[in-house]
Design an enzyme around this catalytic site. Structure first.
Site, PDB file in Angstrom:
ATOM      1  N   HIS A 109       0.826  -1.204   0.000  1.00 33.52           N
ATOM      2  CA  HIS A 109       0.000   0.000   0.000  1.00 33.52           C
ATOM      3  C   HIS A 109       0.865   1.261   0.000  1.00 33.52           C
ATOM      4  O   HIS A 109       0.531   2.249  -0.652  1.00 33.52           O
ATOM      5  CB  HIS A 109      -0.926   0.003   1.214  1.00 33.52           C
ATOM      6  CG  HIS A 109      -1.952  -1.086   1.189  1.00 33.52           C
ATOM      7  ND1 HIS A 109      -3.306  -0.849   1.238  1.00 33.52           N
ATOM      8  CD2 HIS A 109      -1.829  -2.439   1.117  1.00 33.52           C
ATOM      9  CE1 HIS A 109      -3.966  -1.987   1.205  1.00 33.52           C
ATOM     10  NE2 HIS A 109      -3.081  -2.972   1.138  1.00 33.52           N
ATOM     11  N   ASP A 121      -6.393   5.387   2.394  1.00 35.06           N
ATOM     12  CA  ASP A 121      -6.543   3.969   2.078  1.00 35.06           C
ATOM     13  C   ASP A 121      -7.908   3.468   2.533  1.00 35.06           C
ATOM     14  O   ASP A 121      -8.471   3.962   3.514  1.00 35.06           O
ATOM     15  CB  ASP A 121      -5.445   3.181   2.802  1.00 35.06           C
ATOM     16  CG  ASP A 121      -5.180   1.821   2.188  1.00 35.06           C
ATOM     17  OD1 ASP A 121      -6.057   0.949   2.311  1.00 35.06           O
ATOM     18  OD2 ASP A 121      -4.110   1.647   1.600  1.00 35.06           O
ATOM     19  N   GLN A 129      12.361  -6.432  -7.879  1.00 31.99           N
ATOM     20  CA  GLN A 129      11.307  -6.974  -8.748  1.00 31.99           C
ATOM     21  C   GLN A 129      11.022  -6.093  -9.965  1.00 31.99           C
ATOM     22  O   GLN A 129      10.871  -6.612 -11.084  1.00 31.99           O
ATOM     23  CB  GLN A 129      10.020  -7.184  -7.949  1.00 31.99           C
ATOM     24  CG  GLN A 129       8.872  -7.740  -8.788  1.00 31.99           C
ATOM     25  CD  GLN A 129       7.792  -8.358  -7.946  1.00 31.99           C
ATOM     26  OE1 GLN A 129       8.044  -9.341  -7.249  1.00 31.99           O
ATOM     27  NE2 GLN A 129       6.595  -7.810  -7.984  1.00 31.99           N
TER      28      GLN A 129
END
Length: 479
Positions: free
Chosen positions: A14, A121, A348
């Site tokens: 997040h 959020d 990544q």
């Protein structure tokens, strides 16, 4: 200056998209951004913020994990010793309310005007109550996709799986043809049985609070997830703007640490599209027996691979990886010429953008999905919880860019199945073509437009959202 307040949930998956949202907002003329969170998470965000940034500010709110029966230094989901602690962390965020109110008051005093808006959020949607009290525009930002968020909301609110004995069922808010299987329900949702136990109450509370917001931003692309975004508008009852994919670009290899540079240099020596990248994110882990079968499957596949490993389920996620115990005997020695086993963390974004990667064996977390498909890399899916099942469904059934290997952690996998599915995806020319097409749409959505050309759809949505926020602000505060 127009100040926007961002409040992410305390989880790595997040924090990162919120930081990318902050960068996007900060490029608007006359805007500044303040991101608020607990001390440890602010430290994480600071590591992602360029030292030259003058329009993004970080503000730490006092938080002591032990006050909430959390282990020391547990301020983010990836540092929790057990998934059972996630609900505790979720509830603990409400202890930040008085500190958050004080911060808003201090910022208003320093600027002489209230913040333009609060973007929070879904899992800190209690901030909508604060915004209402202060007359500030409020939006929720879902870091998941359109389909994933809509299905998550609908299942928690309506429990359609409890209203039929069938193995598959429709989902309120979606078209009649959209159905889920019971194997696509997370363990937490199954355990709730629709009752208002502690978990159900908390999740439903934050979903309902989210639906009281003025608007919703979603980290997706409308052209890619048309069905999901439409369903999200129906389920939430909110105006929804698709503003994704919010992703950081790859860093120069020279800026990476020694182990990451070595991994990237090894990939440079591999043929185009020949490497399988395997990672289950910062929170998800497989069992020791599943890990061994996965290793055997990668070996049997005959493919080059980069595999990010962590201690299996049942062990401390931060403990040193014990290859002699958790991998087949001699595995790393046998694979040294065609595989890299990375302990704990790998770059990544940089890996998925490398030309040698041909497939991504993933848990189907939304950030990973976006990072993979934006680079035209098809997915081997192993969803394990939350929205991951619905993300996999979208990729398999709507986009045709994924093959599921397994669902959930219950039961075993077979090395032969791993090798077979790896081969299907790596040799799937049509699947690769579709993934490339999705990547083109994602990049176009964030295209800036030059010489009078139309900006990408996500940037257009982003501008439209803030035009409406400014109109609200001027109407309320007469600026």
């Amino acid at each position: 200056m127009k100040r926007v307040i961002l409040f992410p949930f305390m989880a790595q998956g997040h924090l990162i998209p919120f930081m990318q949202l902050a960068h996007l907002i900060s490029h608007r003329k006359g805007y500044t951004v303040t991101i608020v969170n607990t001390p440890s998470n602010i430290d994480t965000l600071r590591s992602l913020l360029p030292s030259t940034s003058t329009t993004i500010h970080l503000s730490s709110l006092p938080f002591n994990p032990s006050d909430h029966n959390l282990p020391p230094n547990s301020e983010s989901t990836h540092t929790l010793p057990s998934p059972l602690h996630i609900l505790t962390l979720l509830r603990s965020s409400e202890s930040l309310r008085p500190h958050f109110i004080r911060l808003l008051s201090d910022l208003s005093s320093s600027d002489g005007r209230p913040p333009l808006c609060i973007i929070a959020d879904v899992f800190v949607a209690w901030t909508v109550e604060v915004a209402r009290d202060l007359g500030i525009h409020h939006a929720v930002f879902t870091t998941c996709g359109g389909c994933g968020t809509a299905a998550y909301f609908s299942l928690w609110l309506h429990s359609p799986h409890l209203k039929t004995p069938d193995s598959s069922f429709g989902v309120p808010g979606f078209p009649d043809g959209f159905r889920l299987d019971r194997s696509q329900i997370s363990g937490v949702l199954k355990a709730s049985r629709g009752a208002d136990d502690e978990r159900s109450y908390s999740f439903r509370r934050y979903i309902r609070l989210s639906m009281e917001s003025d608007a919703m931003l979603c980290n997706t692309v409308e052209e890619v997830e048309a069905l999901g975004v439409k369903a999200l508008r129906v389920v939430s009852g909110l105006p929804v703007w698709a503003v994704g994919p919010l992703l950081r670009g790859p860093k120069p290899v020279s800026s990476l640490n020694h182990d990451s540079r070595a991994c990237m240099e090894w990939m440079d020596s591999r043929a185009r599209g020949s490497v399988v990248y395997v990672s289950f994110g910062s929170q998800n882990r497989v069992t020791a027996s599943q890990m061994r079968e996965l290793a055997l499957g990668l070996e049997m596949s005959g493919r080059d691979f980069v595999w990010v490993v962590r201690a299996p389920v049942g062990f401390d996620p931060e403990e040193e990886f014990r290859a002699e115990e958790w991998l087949p005997e001699g595995f790393e020695e046998r694979m040294k010429n065609r595989g890299v086993v990375v302990r704990g963390w790998a770059p990544q974004v940089e890996i998925l953008s490398h030309a040698s990667v041909g497939a991504f064996l993933s848990h189907c977390g939304w950030n990973s999905v976006l990072e993979s498909l934006s680079n035209g890399v098809p997915v081997i899916g192993w969803p394990m919880g939350a929205d991951q099942y619905y993300n996999a469904k979208v990729m398999v059934e709507e986009l045709g860019v994924c093959v599921e290997l397994k669902r959930g952690l219950e039961g075993e996998i077979d090395g032969g199945d791993v090798a077979r599915v790896v081969g299907v995806v790596m040799d799937g020319g049509e699947m690769k073509r579709r993934a490339v097409e999705v990547g083109v749409k994602m990049r176009a959505a964030m295209g800036g437009g030059e010489g009078g050309e139309r900006r990408g759809s996500s940037l257009e949505a982003f501008d439209d959202f803030f035009d409406k926020v400014e109109a609200f602000y001027n109407r309320i505060f007469h600026y």
